[in-house]
Design a protein around this motif. Sequence first.
Motif, PDB file in Angstrom:
ATOM      1  N   VAL A  69       0.849  -1.192   0.000  1.00 14.74           N
ATOM      2  CA  VAL A  69       0.000   0.000   0.000  1.00 14.74           C
ATOM      3  C   VAL A  69       0.883   1.239   0.000  1.00 14.74           C
ATOM      4  O   VAL A  69       1.806   1.357   0.807  1.00 14.74           O
ATOM      5  N   VAL A  70       0.558   2.173  -0.912  1.00 14.22           N
ATOM      6  CA  VAL A  70       1.372   3.366  -1.139  1.00 14.22           C
ATOM      7  C   VAL A  70       0.471   4.587  -1.133  1.00 14.22           C
ATOM      8  O   VAL A  70      -0.651   4.538  -1.653  1.00 14.22           O
ATOM      9  N   GLY A  71       0.971   5.679  -0.593  1.00 12.82           N
ATOM     10  CA  GLY A  71       0.220   6.922  -0.621  1.00 12.82           C
ATOM     11  C   GLY A  71       0.985   8.021  -1.329  1.00 12.82           C
ATOM     12  O   GLY A  71       2.214   8.066  -1.289  1.00 12.82           O
ATOM     13  N   GLY A  72       0.247   8.895  -2.006  1.00  9.77           N
ATOM     14  CA  GLY A  72       0.844  10.053  -2.659  1.00  9.77           C
ATOM     15  C   GLY A  72       0.015  11.290  -2.370  1.00  9.77           C
ATOM     16  O   GLY A  72      -1.221  11.261  -2.480  1.00  9.77           O
ATOM     17  N   SER A  73       0.673  12.371  -2.009  1.00  7.29           N
ATOM     18  CA  SER A  73      -0.041  13.582  -1.624  1.00  7.29           C
ATOM     19  C   SER A  73      -0.707  14.236  -2.832  1.00  7.29           C
ATOM     20  O   SER A  73      -0.447  13.889  -3.984  1.00  7.29           O
ATOM     21  N   VAL A  74      -1.559  15.203  -2.578  1.00  2.00           N
ATOM     22  CA  VAL A  74      -2.335  15.850  -3.620  1.00  2.00           C
ATOM     23  C   VAL A  74      -1.407  16.553  -4.613  1.00  2.00           C
ATOM     24  O   VAL A  74      -0.402  17.158  -4.235  1.00  2.00           O
ATOM     25  N   GLY A  75      -1.695  16.444  -5.904  1.00  3.83           N
ATOM     26  CA  GLY A  75      -0.905  17.116  -6.939  1.00  3.83           C
ATOM     27  C   GLY A  75       0.371  16.377  -7.265  1.00  3.83           C
ATOM     28  O   GLY A  75       0.336  15.238  -7.754  1.00  3.83           O
ATOM     29  N   PRO A  76       1.538  16.966  -7.019  1.00  9.31           N
ATOM     30  CA  PRO A  76       2.799  16.351  -7.434  1.00  9.31           C
ATOM     31  C   PRO A  76       3.075  15.016  -6.770  1.00  9.31           C
ATOM     32  O   PRO A  76       3.718  14.143  -7.365  1.00  9.31           O
ATOM     33  N   GLY A  77       2.604  14.817  -5.529  1.00 13.61           N
ATOM     34  CA  GLY A  77       2.835  13.535  -4.866  1.00 13.61           C
ATOM     35  C   GLY A  77       2.162  12.395  -5.593  1.00 13.61           C
ATOM     36  O   GLY A  77       2.773  11.343  -5.838  1.00 13.61           O
ATOM     37  N   SER A  78       0.904  12.563  -5.960  1.00 11.99           N
ATOM     38  CA  SER A  78       0.216  11.514  -6.701  1.00 11.99           C
ATOM     39  C   SER A  78       0.780  11.379  -8.109  1.00 11.99           C
ATOM     40  O   SER A  78       0.837  10.266  -8.659  1.00 11.99           O
ATOM     41  N   MET A  79       1.231  12.480  -8.710  1.00 15.63           N
ATOM     42  CA  MET A  79       1.849  12.391 -10.036  1.00 15.63           C
ATOM     43  C   MET A  79       3.156  11.602  -9.985  1.00 15.63           C
ATOM     44  O   MET A  79       3.496  10.871 -10.916  1.00 15.63           O
ATOM     45  N   ASN A  80       3.893  11.709  -8.882  1.00 11.71           N
ATOM     46  CA  ASN A  80       5.127  10.951  -8.729  1.00 11.71           C
ATOM     47  C   ASN A  80       4.884   9.450  -8.622  1.00 11.71           C
ATOM     48  O   ASN A  80       5.827   8.661  -8.731  1.00 11.71           O
ATOM     49  N   LEU A  81       3.650   9.059  -8.402  1.00 12.05           N
ATOM     50  CA  LEU A  81       3.319   7.636  -8.350  1.00 12.05           C
ATOM     51  C   LEU A  81       3.238   7.011  -9.730  1.00 12.05           C
ATOM     52  O   LEU A  81       3.306   5.777  -9.850  1.00 12.05           O
ATOM     53  N   TYR A  82       3.081   7.804 -10.775  1.00 15.95           N
ATOM     54  CA  TYR A  82       2.791   7.239 -12.099  1.00 15.95           C
ATOM     55  C   TYR A  82       3.841   6.215 -12.539  1.00 15.95           C
ATOM     56  O   TYR A  82       3.507   5.148 -13.064  1.00 15.95           O
ATOM     57  N   THR A  83       5.122   6.553 -12.372  1.00 17.38           N
ATOM     58  CA  THR A  83       6.180   5.639 -12.819  1.00 17.38           C
ATOM     59  C   THR A  83       6.117   4.324 -12.060  1.00 17.38           C
ATOM     60  O   THR A  83       6.259   3.241 -12.645  1.00 17.38           O
ATOM     61  N   ALA A  84       5.908   4.411 -10.753  1.00 18.12           N
ATOM     62  CA  ALA A  84       5.821   3.192  -9.952  1.00 18.12           C
ATOM     63  C   ALA A  84       4.599   2.362 -10.345  1.00 18.12           C
ATOM     64  O   ALA A  84       4.678   1.123 -10.410  1.00 18.12           O
ATOM     65  N   ILE A  85       3.475   3.023 -10.598  1.00 19.60           N
ATOM     66  CA  ILE A  85       2.274   2.293 -11.015  1.00 19.60           C
ATOM     67  C   ILE A  85       2.544   1.540 -12.311  1.00 19.60           C
ATOM     68  O   ILE A  85       2.176   0.363 -12.453  1.00 19.60           O
ATOM     69  N   ALA A  86       3.197   2.198 -13.261  1.00 16.79           N
ATOM     70  CA  ALA A  86       3.515   1.546 -14.540  1.00 16.79           C
ATOM     71  C   ALA A  86       4.421   0.340 -14.321  1.00 16.79           C
ATOM     72  O   ALA A  86       4.254  -0.711 -14.966  1.00 16.79           O
ATOM     73  N   ASN A  87       5.378   0.470 -13.408  1.00 22.96           N
ATOM     74  CA  ASN A  87       6.270  -0.657 -13.142  1.00 22.96           C
ATOM     75  C   ASN A  87       5.519  -1.798 -12.475  1.00 22.96           C
ATOM     76  O   ASN A  87       5.717  -2.976 -12.826  1.00 22.96           O
ATOM     77  N   SER A  88       4.634  -1.492 -11.533  1.00 21.58           N
ATOM     78  CA  SER A  88       3.831  -2.534 -10.888  1.00 21.58           C
ATOM     79  C   SER A  88       2.951  -3.253 -11.905  1.00 21.58           C
ATOM     80  O   SER A  88       2.729  -4.464 -11.809  1.00 21.58           O
ATOM     81  N   TRP A  89       2.458  -2.503 -12.871  1.00 22.43           N
ATOM     82  CA  TRP A  89       1.638  -3.085 -13.946  1.00 22.43           C
ATOM     83  C   TRP A  89       2.449  -4.087 -14.752  1.00 22.43           C
ATOM     84  O   TRP A  89       1.997  -5.197 -15.027  1.00 22.43           O
ATOM     85  N   GLU A  90       3.661  -3.704 -15.132  1.00 19.86           N
ATOM     86  CA  GLU A  90       4.498  -4.592 -15.939  1.00 19.86           C
ATOM     87  C   GLU A  90       5.019  -5.769 -15.121  1.00 19.86           C
ATOM     88  O   GLU A  90       5.188  -6.871 -15.657  1.00 19.86           O
ATOM     89  N   GLU A  91       5.295  -5.558 -13.837  1.00 23.80           N
ATOM     90  CA  GLU A  91       5.810  -6.632 -12.993  1.00 23.80           C
ATOM     91  C   GLU A  91       4.702  -7.508 -12.401  1.00 23.80           C
ATOM     92  O   GLU A  91       4.983  -8.488 -11.706  1.00 23.80           O
ATOM     93  N   HIS A  92       3.442  -7.157 -12.667  1.00 27.13           N
ATOM     94  CA  HIS A  92       2.291  -7.948 -12.191  1.00 27.13           C
ATOM     95  C   HIS A  92       2.282  -8.047 -10.666  1.00 27.13           C
ATOM     96  O   HIS A  92       2.181  -9.150 -10.101  1.00 27.13           O
ATOM     97  N   LEU A  93       2.339  -6.897 -10.009  1.00 24.63           N
ATOM     98  CA  LEU A  93       2.413  -6.881  -8.556  1.00 24.63           C
ATOM     99  C   LEU A  93       1.168  -6.222  -7.964  1.00 24.63           C
ATOM    100  O   LEU A  93       0.710  -5.177  -8.450  1.00 24.63           O
ATOM    101  N   PRO A  94       0.610  -6.797  -6.897  1.00 23.14           N
ATOM    102  CA  PRO A  94      -0.639  -6.298  -6.307  1.00 23.14           C
ATOM    103  C   PRO A  94      -0.390  -5.126  -5.365  1.00 23.14           C
ATOM    104  O   PRO A  94      -0.319  -5.288  -4.143  1.00 23.14           O
ATOM    105  N   ILE A  95      -0.303  -3.938  -5.907  1.00 29.86           N
ATOM    106  CA  ILE A  95      -0.009  -2.743  -5.130  1.00 29.86           C
ATOM    107  C   ILE A  95      -1.217  -1.805  -5.183  1.00 29.86           C
ATOM    108  O   ILE A  95      -1.717  -1.474  -6.260  1.00 29.86           O
ATOM    109  N   LEU A  96      -1.652  -1.382  -3.999  1.00 31.17           N
ATOM    110  CA  LEU A  96      -2.740  -0.420  -3.877  1.00 31.17           C
ATOM    111  C   LEU A  96      -2.132   0.979  -3.761  1.00 31.17           C
ATOM    112  O   LEU A  96      -1.434   1.276  -2.793  1.00 31.17           O
ATOM    113  N   TYR A  97      -2.396   1.814  -4.755  1.00 32.80           N
ATOM    114  CA  TYR A  97      -1.921   3.191  -4.755  1.00 32.80           C
ATOM    115  C   TYR A  97      -3.067   4.107  -4.336  1.00 32.80           C
ATOM    116  O   TYR A  97      -4.131   4.115  -4.968  1.00 32.80           O
TER     117      TYR A  97
END
Length: 579
Positions: A69-97
């Motif tokens: 489970v990962v949290g990102g703050s409003v605006g730039p914090g949540s935008m900084n999650l995008y790269t990690a989300i894409a990696n979790s998608w490719e690695e097939h990992l169950p991550i709640l953002y």
Amino acid sequence: MTRKTLGEHIADLLVAEGVDKFFSLPEVTFGKLHDALDKQGVPLIAPHHETVAGYMAEAYSQLTGQIGVVGGSVGPGSMNLYTAIANSWEEHLPILYLGSERTLMGRNSPRQSRFQAPPNLDVVKPITKYAAIVEDASQADDIFHEAFRQMRSGTPGPVYIGLPFDMLLEEHEFRDVLPPQKYRPANFVDTFPDSELDKALALLTQAKRPLIIGGAGVRNARAQAAFSAFAEAAGCPVILSISGRGVLPHTHPQLFEHGCGPAIDIAREADVIFVVGSSIGEKLAFGGHAFAPTQKGFPNYFGAPGSQTWIHLDQDPLTIGRNRPIDLALLGDMRFALPRLTGKLQRHGKLANASQVAGMQAQRAKYYAELYETVTDSSPVHPGKMMVEVQKALPDDVIMVRDGGANSIWQMHFLNHNLSENLMSMKQGMLGTGLPYANAAALKAKEDGRRVCLITGDGAFGFFAMELETAVRYQLPVVIIVAYDAGWSLEVPYYMHVCGRTFEVDHEFIRLDEMAKTIGAHGEFCDRPEQIEPAVRRAFESGKPALVQVVIDRQVNAYQMPHTHLWTRWHADKSVYVD
């Protein structure tokens, strides 16, 4: 019904799902959630960047079998999650953002120049299994339960839930939180009929040269013990995908390295191939199944098309048969199928080529001996020699983490150790995951006394070097080996071949060991081979997070990487690198 804030209720939902760590930066919009989780024994693990928080959750999930489970703050914090989300998608990992969001009025307004109102949902929908924003507190249970179901069903993957931060402080009446078996019991049901497993058993027992291939899915399911028992009951050779390395220790007596040494003939001559935990992806050249029949230069590490019988075990029907034709599909959870197959094999006895494996291992030992003879005692240090010397000081049950470009290639081929785990981000080759992965692995390792060793290149280490401070702050048992050549050596051959010159591949020389000491870690510096083993031992014995900087030979690192026939064709449509 209980009256509480939405933030407190979301904490209850997460705890009921088994969450025991929350990876996020300290930030005010999620303050109520942080507080509620901490009061229930779920600490905030705070790195220096939201992307790092995502990577840490990925590693922690792989080592625990739980969601991250990962949290990102409003605006730039949540935008900084995008790269990690894409990696979790490719690695097939169950991550709640969890992304902090503006109110509905702020998000939906047509006005321009709104502050911290990125279109998170639009961005992440293509790279998540489920994405939603909680617009009403009464929706929270349904949205979180759907997220939990999606992450664990079929091929695992990330989900995103947006939380308007003003709502987290609002009080409402909430029902009691349901236990997980009330909303996702189907994920834990054994669905294999005996008839299907008997078909697989018949093919394996009638084969003359069977082969087992394991992938990262075995680790993600925490099914290593079941996979090992199945392989040992079969007795036949085992090959792991690039992402699956570490599912068995490198020293396992049935294990062989894909595309190297005796594994070349083992894969080509196998008559029945049993695949589990792998999609048979591009780094396996799709099992020899080219993009198009007319394609030239396609790498094939297996037999001629139609000459081998393929069995594929996977819980996602959309994976089986997608990358190559399959002769027998086994649809279901390996955690149920493998023990049942193991029992059947134990009653039958080992497979036909089990008696030949010892001879194959003798060939493998000869392959490694000849490989190690290619390294030289030089200063700066030969990269292969660095791996040999580091290996001498590694604990037997070490958790290995790999990062970097050229360094990863050297490590892939030279490291041959009795490790307990091996983590890397290989589906996309995402640089910079190493230190976040190592820190998260060390959080888990602290529970059982194991140590973590990251071997990384200096370029990859530089992505998130300040996460060394995170390791010091949490006193994590991690030793970082930096193969240091002050630049980007992997890019040099291609630049020289195509352009006759290089562009911005050189960095200033930095004493990373001194930087480590300033941060509060143990630091070591090596520029000769004989210094490496004692330095690594001192690092492990220091009782602190530690960094060992090893100055390696740039020319050797760039131009003498082993087995270029493999990694230069991970783009199986056309090789873009120089052999």
